[in-house]
Design a protein around this motif. Structure first.
Motif, short mmCIF file in Angstrom:
data_model
loop_
_atom_site.label_atom_id
_atom_site.label_comp_id
_atom_site.label_asym_id
_atom_site.label_seq_id
_atom_site.Cartn_x
_atom_site.Cartn_y
_atom_site.Cartn_z
N GLN A 41 0.72 -13.33 -6.89
CA GLN A 41 -0.60 -13.16 -7.49
C GLN A 41 -1.42 -12.14 -6.71
O GLN A 41 -1.08 -11.82 -5.57
N THR A 42 -2.52 -11.71 -7.31
CA THR A 42 -3.47 -10.85 -6.60
C THR A 42 -3.78 -11.48 -5.24
O THR A 42 -3.84 -10.80 -4.22
N ARG A 78 -4.50 -11.11 -16.53
CA ARG A 78 -5.18 -12.40 -16.54
C ARG A 78 -6.60 -12.22 -17.03
O ARG A 78 -7.36 -11.48 -16.45
N ARG A 129 -0.18 -20.92 -16.13
CA ARG A 129 -1.42 -21.36 -15.49
C ARG A 129 -1.76 -22.77 -15.93
O ARG A 129 -1.60 -23.11 -17.10
N ASP A 187 -0.81 -22.54 -10.77
CA ASP A 187 0.34 -22.48 -11.67
C ASP A 187 1.09 -23.81 -11.66
O ASP A 187 1.16 -24.50 -10.65
N ALA A 238 10.92 -8.03 -12.58
CA ALA A 238 9.91 -8.48 -13.54
C ALA A 238 8.78 -9.16 -12.78
O ALA A 238 9.00 -9.81 -11.76
N VAL A 239 7.57 -9.03 -13.30
CA VAL A 239 6.39 -9.64 -12.68
C VAL A 239 5.29 -9.84 -13.70
O VAL A 239 5.18 -9.09 -14.66
N GLY A 240 4.46 -10.85 -13.48
CA GLY A 240 3.23 -10.98 -14.26
C GLY A 240 3.12 -12.26 -15.04
O GLY A 240 2.03 -12.75 -15.28
N GLU A 241 4.22 -12.80 -15.45
CA GLU A 241 4.21 -14.05 -16.21
C GLU A 241 5.65 -14.56 -16.25
O GLU A 241 6.57 -13.82 -15.89
N PRO A 242 5.82 -15.79 -16.67
CA PRO A 242 7.21 -16.28 -16.74
C PRO A 242 7.99 -15.43 -17.75
O PRO A 242 7.47 -15.08 -18.80
N LEU A 288 8.67 -21.24 -13.18
CA LEU A 288 7.22 -21.23 -13.33
C LEU A 288 6.83 -21.60 -14.75
O LEU A 288 7.49 -21.17 -15.71
N VAL A 327 -2.88 -5.52 -9.07
CA VAL A 327 -2.36 -5.68 -7.71
C VAL A 327 -0.92 -5.17 -7.58
O VAL A 327 -0.52 -4.68 -6.53
N ASN A 357 -3.15 -15.18 -20.03
CA ASN A 357 -2.32 -14.07 -19.60
C ASN A 357 -1.94 -13.26 -20.83
O ASN A 357 -1.07 -13.63 -21.60
N ASP A 361 13.13 -11.66 -10.63
CA ASP A 361 11.93 -12.18 -11.29
C ASP A 361 11.01 -12.62 -10.17
O ASP A 361 11.28 -13.61 -9.48
N THR A 362 9.92 -11.87 -9.97
CA THR A 362 9.09 -12.05 -8.78
C THR A 362 7.79 -12.78 -9.10
O THR A 362 6.99 -12.29 -9.88
N TRP A 363 7.58 -13.93 -8.49
CA TRP A 363 6.32 -14.66 -8.69
C TRP A 363 5.37 -14.36 -7.54
O TRP A 363 5.74 -14.51 -6.37
#
Ligand code: WTA
Length: 663
Positions: free
Chosen positions: A428-429, A539, A528, A513, A398-402, A525, A323, A534, A424-426
């Protein structure tokens, strides 16, 4: 008593530890004054404005796009079903291309593209516009009509965004399947979406080798009756089989087409695309995104979070098949008339300085990537970046996980030269766009924290009963109001949409999360809370891998858990019970790991596989993954009170001392 089997992050045991380490992180980084002075958003009043009237705020963001017809209603909210900008009509490809070309911006570069072997291309907005129009006409010639689904299975080459935009132009929703997925995974996604056409390539380059894609498509379409044609881009020039009448070459069909294709006037709520993501059952979920709200959300967040300026060279180093690529390589950046960069291959080919060489050569100003990539670069060492001039960079994401604080600091120092803010961007799809993130000209950032919900986004952290927890405490992250780029459902399964996201806490969206808010209200964050793993920012469903293992005739039962890993985030560990007549052996373990990689894709290849006589289960028969995780990491066991047979853990420990390892 609540059963926390399969929960982590917000679960009792690991939760306390996560907070403990995070509490030690007290460093703060205010925005550099020269950055703040030029930022698109530099006044904190924006949060209050958006909160005072969220619908008006989003409507103002939507009004930046070109609409054939403006909406009658901003939001129609019939929980949990939202419709945004109802009655409005627009076309996404027109907003990404025609709008800029018609305003005289056609000569601006849309994409710098670099193939892994070193071949290069530059596409202006004019070039992209022409290619998309031709491709759109080619799709029509193949019988694709508004509303038909198109599956796209391609390497990171310019034809990939061209294919997506061509679909958007004629109103045919695409479903991009990541090129690393197996034939079987592709077939499942084609069958679920009932795609008529598959667009692919002969193959792509990864780590210096030409991998095959068409060969997987051939295997997949043998069992996908909906597919009428396969359109194939020549990339690697490897041998492929072309089936007469079904398969066509892109270079035969597309170039002779007319360079104008009338765009469809789409309704705001028409489907733009499906993107499949793992769930907690083996069947992947087709996440459904629509047109007006999605484009509003990604264009707005791209402009605000990345502080996009006309002369930026923006690089989201992600795969378009995830995504992040849809929203922040293709739709958001093009809607904002941005110059972007696409690189086909791996970061360490031919050596680990490839990225830094690219940044220096193109003068990249903004880099957006995943913590797993940053950790890989950390492992290779800072000397590779040091050999290059990275002074063009002004912002990192940054994105995808903590992101762990060590990686954040490394990124800040060695890549950002200490001067670039980090976002740091939280998200999801399912959220379509960024939800929680710093605004780089405003936010005092803390390594490991994604800061606050963006203007117009409303979140909370709640306990088991859905009650907000006090600042400083951990719990479940929830989103409390609808937002324009939210998923509209799971394709073909409205019930699953309701139960997955809206049933845990009635009226609240639950992303799955765990999170903690500190005394300043900043979000940390915690991963999950369900059993989706992850791995390297991807995921993966434990259940999908378990199903793949059990698919082997010799396997009786399997349980899969993620074990913390410094580089990939989590590593896949499997516990396998063999059928009674089968003897465990290292060779069999290796065969099974191979089997998983073949069934699901190389990314899902288990790191560790252990044969065990039994599995810890609750009385209701649920596997207690938390205990397996403890065994996999060699930790002291947590609470075992819900275990049906207390002796089982010891017998597993004894049996699994001889594991098959990938390390
Ligand atoms: C995780 C990727 C912490 C989270 C855009 C989420 C994050 C899942 C962050 C979505 C972040 C993503 N900090 N965790 N900045 N970004 N995640 O659908 O668990 O591939 O629910 O979307 O990744 O993954 P997905």
């Amino acid at each position: 008593m609540s059963d926390r089997a399969g929960h982590r992050g917000a679960g009792a045991g690991t939760h306390a530890a996560a907070i403990e380490t995070l509490f030690q992180e007290a460093r703060e980084f205010p925005p550099p004054p020269n950055f703040a002075a030029q930022a698109n958003i530099s006044h904190p009043a924006i949060y209050d404005q958006a909160s005072a009237d969220p619908e008006a705020w989003w409507a103002a963001e939507a009004a930046r796009l070109d609409w054939y017809r403006l909406w009658d209603t901003i939001l129609d909210w019939d929980p949990p079903f939202a419709r945004w900008f109802v009655g409005g009509q627009l076309n996404v490809s027109v907003n990404c291309l025609d709008r800029h070309v018609n305003a005289g911006g056609g000569d601006k570069i849309a994409y710098y593209w670099e193939g892994e072997p070193g071949d290069r291309k530059t596409l202006t907005y004019n070039d992209l516009y022409t290619e998309v129009n031709k491709a759109a006409n080619a799709l029509k010639e193949l019988g694709v009509r508004r509303g038909d689904r198109v599956a796209i299975y391609m390497p990171m080459i310019p034809e990939l965004p061209i294919a997506m935009l061509a679909c958007a132009r004629i109103g045919a929703p695409h479903t991009v399947v990541f090129g690393g997925f197996s034939a079987e995974a592709l077939a499942d996604r084609i069958n679920d979406s009932q795609a008529k056409l598959v667009i692919t390539a002969d193959g792509g380059y990864r780590r210096g080798k030409a991998s095959g894609l068409k060969v997987n498509v051939d295997e997949a379409v043998a069992r996908t009756p909906s597919v009428e044609h396969v359109l194939v881009v020549r990339r690697t020039e490897q041998d492929v089989t072309m089936q007469d009448g079904r398969d066509l070459w892109w270079h035969d069909l597309v170039p002779p087409q007319l360079d104008w294709c009338e765009p469809e006037r789409m309704e705001s709520e028409d489907m733009l695309y499906l993107l499949y993501t793992s769930g907690t059952t083996a069947k992947p979920k087709g996440i459904l995104h629509t047109t007006g709200g999605y484009l509003t959300g990604v264009a707005s967040t791209h402009r605000n979070v990345f502080d996009i300026k006309p002369d930026d060279v923006y690089w989201a180093a992600a795969d378009i098949g995830w995504v992040t690529g849809h929203s922040y390589i293709v739709y958001g950046p093009l809607a904002n008339h941005t110059t972007g960069l696409i690189y086909e291959g791996t970061p360490d080919f031919p050596d680990p300085s490839r990225w830094w060489d690219i940044i220096e050569r193109y003068g990249v100003t903004i880099l957006y990537t995943a913590p797993t990539a940053i950790r890989a670069h950390m492992k290779w060492g800072p000397q590779h970046a040091e050999q290059h001039d990275l002074s063009s960079l002004r912002l990192l994401g940054a994105v995808g996980e903590p992101i762990n604080p060590e990686a954040w600091i490394w990124y800040h120092e060695h890549i950002g030269g200490g001067r670039c803010p980090i976002v740091d961007t939280w998200w999801q799809t399912e959220t379509g766009g960024i939800m929680i993130s710093p605004l780089p000209g405003l936010t005092v950032t803390k390594p490991g924290s994604a800061a606050k919900p963006l203007p117009g986004v409303f979140a909370d952290v709640v306990d088991d009963r859905g009650e907000p927890v006090p600042l400083g405490e951990g719990g479940y992250l929830v989103l409390t109001r609808p937002w324009p780029s939210m998923l509209r459902g799971i394709y073909g399964d409205p019930e699953r949409y309701k139960t997955t996201y809206w049933s845990k806490f009635p009226g609240l969206y639950f992303p799955g999360d765990g999170a903690r808010r500190d005394e300043d209200g900043d979000y940390w964050l915690m991963g999950r809370v369900d059993d989706v793993m992850n791995v390297s920012g991807h995921r993966l469903s434990t259940t999908e891998i378990e199903s793949a293992l059990v698919d082997d005739k010799r396997v009786a039962e399997a349980a899969v858990v993620g074990r913390a890993d410094d580089v990939t985030g989590e590593a896949i560990c499997c516990f396998v019970i063999l059928k009674s007549h089968v003897e465990p052996s290292p060779a069999l373990g290796e065969e099974l790991r191979q089997h998983v990689a073949h069934k699901i894709g190389p990314i899902a290849r288990p790191r560790q596989l252990m044969f065990t006589p039994d599995l810890p289960k609750t009385r209701s028969g649920k596997i207690m993954r938390r205990l397996l995780r403890d065994i996999a990491t060699g930790r002291q066991l947590g609470d075992t009170t819900t275990l049906a047979d207390a002796g089982v853990v010891e017998s597993i420990r004894d049996a699994t001392r001889a594991a098959t390892d990938d390390e």
